[in-house]
Write a protein that holds these residues in place. Sequence first.
Motif, PDB file in Angstrom:
ATOM      1  N   MET A  40     110.413  26.264  13.367  1.00  0.00           N
ATOM      2  CA  MET A  40     109.912  25.315  14.546  1.00  0.00           C
ATOM      3  C   MET A  40     109.495  24.324  14.474  1.00  0.00           C
ATOM      4  SD  MET A  40     108.869  28.797  16.626  1.00  0.00           S
ATOM      5  CE  MET A  40     107.366  29.229  15.972  1.00  0.00           C
ATOM      6  N   GLU A  41     108.790  24.105  13.379  1.00  0.00           N
ATOM      7  CA  GLU A  41     107.932  23.368  13.435  1.00  0.00           C
ATOM      8  C   GLU A  41     107.843  22.205  13.167  1.00  0.00           C
ATOM      9  OE1 GLU A  41     106.730  25.759  10.344  1.00  0.00           O
ATOM     10  OE2 GLU A  41     106.906  26.281  11.931  1.00  0.00           O
ATOM     11  N   VAL A  71     108.649  11.764  18.884  1.00  0.00           N
ATOM     12  CA  VAL A  71     108.878  12.742  17.819  1.00  0.00           C
ATOM     13  C   VAL A  71     108.572  14.524  19.089  1.00  0.00           C
ATOM     14  CG1 VAL A  71     108.015  13.687  16.019  1.00  0.00           C
ATOM     15  CG2 VAL A  71     108.093  10.864  16.175  1.00  0.00           C
ATOM     16  N   ARG A  72     109.176  15.283  18.083  1.00  0.00           N
ATOM     17  CA  ARG A  72     109.242  16.737  18.926  1.00  0.00           C
ATOM     18  C   ARG A  72     109.646  16.980  17.888  1.00  0.00           C
ATOM     19  NH1 ARG A  72     108.487  15.489  24.679  1.00  0.00           N
ATOM     20  NH2 ARG A  72     110.130  13.970  25.088  1.00  0.00           N
ATOM     21  N   SER A  73     109.136  18.805  18.122  1.00  0.00           N
ATOM     22  CA  SER A  73     110.164  19.023  17.514  1.00  0.00           C
ATOM     23  C   SER A  73     110.180  20.318  17.652  1.00  0.00           C
ATOM     24  CB  SER A  73     108.926  20.632  17.432  1.00  0.00           C
ATOM     25  OG  SER A  73     108.525  21.134  18.380  1.00  0.00           O
ATOM     26  N   VAL A  74     111.158  20.844  17.045  1.00  0.00           N
ATOM     27  CA  VAL A  74     112.080  22.152  16.976  1.00  0.00           C
ATOM     28  C   VAL A  74     112.525  23.109  18.493  1.00  0.00           C
ATOM     29  CG1 VAL A  74     114.220  23.766  15.966  1.00  0.00           C
ATOM     30  CG2 VAL A  74     113.241  21.471  14.860  1.00  0.00           C
ATOM     31  N   ALA A  75     110.854  23.476  18.076  1.00  0.00           N
ATOM     32  CA  ALA A  75     110.347  24.453  19.731  1.00  0.00           C
ATOM     33  C   ALA A  75     110.635  23.961  20.327  1.00  0.00           C
ATOM     34  CB  ALA A  75     109.575  25.088  19.141  1.00  0.00           C
ATOM     35  N   GLU A  76     110.206  22.554  21.134  1.00  0.00           N
ATOM     36  CA  GLU A  76     109.528  21.851  22.215  1.00  0.00           C
ATOM     37  C   GLU A  76     111.984  21.643  22.984  1.00  0.00           C
ATOM     38  OE1 GLU A  76     106.853  18.939  22.281  1.00  0.00           O
ATOM     39  OE2 GLU A  76     107.183  18.545  20.280  1.00  0.00           O
ATOM     40  N   LEU A 118     100.745  22.152  13.153  1.00  0.00           N
ATOM     41  CA  LEU A 118     100.786  23.585  13.648  1.00  0.00           C
ATOM     42  C   LEU A 118     100.135  23.245  15.447  1.00  0.00           C
ATOM     43  CD1 LEU A 118     100.844  25.984  11.737  1.00  0.00           C
ATOM     44  CD2 LEU A 118     102.795  25.587  12.881  1.00  0.00           C
ATOM     45  N   GLU A 119      98.973  21.945  14.584  1.00  0.00           N
ATOM     46  CA  GLU A 119      98.348  21.517  16.064  1.00  0.00           C
ATOM     47  C   GLU A 119      99.218  20.813  17.288  1.00  0.00           C
ATOM     48  OE1 GLU A 119      94.542  20.421  14.724  1.00  0.00           O
ATOM     49  OE2 GLU A 119      94.069  22.369  14.210  1.00  0.00           O
ATOM     50  N   ARG A 120      99.602  19.521  16.675  1.00  0.00           N
ATOM     51  CA  ARG A 120     100.730  19.108  17.557  1.00  0.00           C
ATOM     52  C   ARG A 120     101.723  19.619  18.124  1.00  0.00           C
ATOM     53  NH1 ARG A 120     102.711  14.303  14.059  1.00  0.00           N
ATOM     54  NH2 ARG A 120     103.797  13.591  15.844  1.00  0.00           N
ATOM     55  N   VAL A 121     102.530  20.799  17.238  1.00  0.00           N
ATOM     56  CA  VAL A 121     103.388  21.371  18.359  1.00  0.00           C
ATOM     57  C   VAL A 121     103.069  22.209  19.497  1.00  0.00           C
ATOM     58  CG1 VAL A 121     105.167  23.510  17.803  1.00  0.00           C
ATOM     59  CG2 VAL A 121     104.851  21.703  15.747  1.00  0.00           C
ATOM     60  N   LEU A 122     101.844  23.207  18.744  1.00  0.00           N
ATOM     61  CA  LEU A 122     100.816  23.616  20.039  1.00  0.00           C
ATOM     62  C   LEU A 122     100.685  22.966  21.137  1.00  0.00           C
ATOM     63  CD1 LEU A 122     100.178  26.882  21.357  1.00  0.00           C
ATOM     64  CD2 LEU A 122      97.792  25.476  19.712  1.00  0.00           C
ATOM     65  N   SER A 123     100.070  21.871  21.238  1.00  0.00           N
ATOM     66  CA  SER A 123      99.841  20.763  22.165  1.00  0.00           C
ATOM     67  C   SER A 123     100.924  20.909  22.750  1.00  0.00           C
ATOM     68  CB  SER A 123      98.857  19.474  21.565  1.00  0.00           C
ATOM     69  OG  SER A 123      98.768  18.539  22.141  1.00  0.00           O
ATOM     70  N   GLY A 124     102.135  19.851  22.122  1.00  0.00           N
ATOM     71  CA  GLY A 124     103.490  19.962  22.835  1.00  0.00           C
ATOM     72  C   GLY A 124     103.372  20.537  23.779  1.00  0.00           C
ATOM     73  N   LEU A 125     103.524  22.003  23.117  1.00  0.00           N
ATOM     74  CA  LEU A 125     104.735  23.798  23.288  1.00  0.00           C
ATOM     75  C   LEU A 125     103.451  23.935  25.363  1.00  0.00           C
ATOM     76  CD1 LEU A 125     104.619  25.776  20.727  1.00  0.00           C
ATOM     77  CD2 LEU A 125     106.756  24.925  22.634  1.00  0.00           C
ATOM     78  N   ARG A 126     101.712  23.620  24.921  1.00  0.00           N
ATOM     79  CA  ARG A 126     101.123  23.298  26.120  1.00  0.00           C
ATOM     80  C   ARG A 126     101.319  22.587  27.394  1.00  0.00           C
ATOM     81  NH1 ARG A 126      96.415  24.424  22.536  1.00  0.00           N
ATOM     82  NH2 ARG A 126      95.985  26.578  22.325  1.00  0.00           N
ATOM     83  N   ARG A 127     102.061  20.991  26.880  1.00  0.00           N
ATOM     84  CA  ARG A 127     102.419  20.043  27.930  1.00  0.00           C
ATOM     85  C   ARG A 127     104.108  20.866  28.700  1.00  0.00           C
ATOM     86  NH1 ARG A 127     101.473  15.921  23.835  1.00  0.00           N
ATOM     87  NH2 ARG A 127     103.689  16.268  23.564  1.00  0.00           N
ATOM     88  N   LEU A 128     103.800  21.106  28.359  1.00  0.00           N
ATOM     89  CA  LEU A 128     105.496  22.372  28.572  1.00  0.00           C
ATOM     90  C   LEU A 128     105.433  23.091  30.181  1.00  0.00           C
ATOM     91  CD1 LEU A 128     108.062  23.163  25.520  1.00  0.00           C
ATOM     92  CD2 LEU A 128     107.992  21.368  27.009  1.00  0.00           C
TER      93      LEU A 128
END
Length: 128
Positions: A40-41, A71-76, A118-128
Amino acid sequence: MGGGPGWEDGLRPYQPEPSSPVRPFTVTGGRSAPRTHLAMETLVHSTIPAYHDLSGLIPEYQAICSLCRQVRSVAEISALLRVPLGVARVLISDMAAEGLVQLHQPQLDAGKPDLNLLERVLSGLRRL
């Protein structure tokens, strides 16, 4: 896909027709497993230039290509498209096989994921 308040990149998430009886698995042709394993990351970006006409692609591919100009993660992608993670993985895997997107799989160091990723993915998810 027009911009609107609250969407810093000017993109709205893909939203299937509310009255559509189409189930997510029909979008994937009934498949529930991707061709290649996608964490997912895993980071995804479109290989199609912004000026390229996407009208020849199915709507889900169009949405993913538009989202992945950044650039986006699969989870995003899953969250922004409002589709289950498994459906997003199948679509992204198929797109990678067709050369529509490029994947950046996380590098595992002795079984541990890259903390920066993982920090970048978490940051992107928080922006959602």
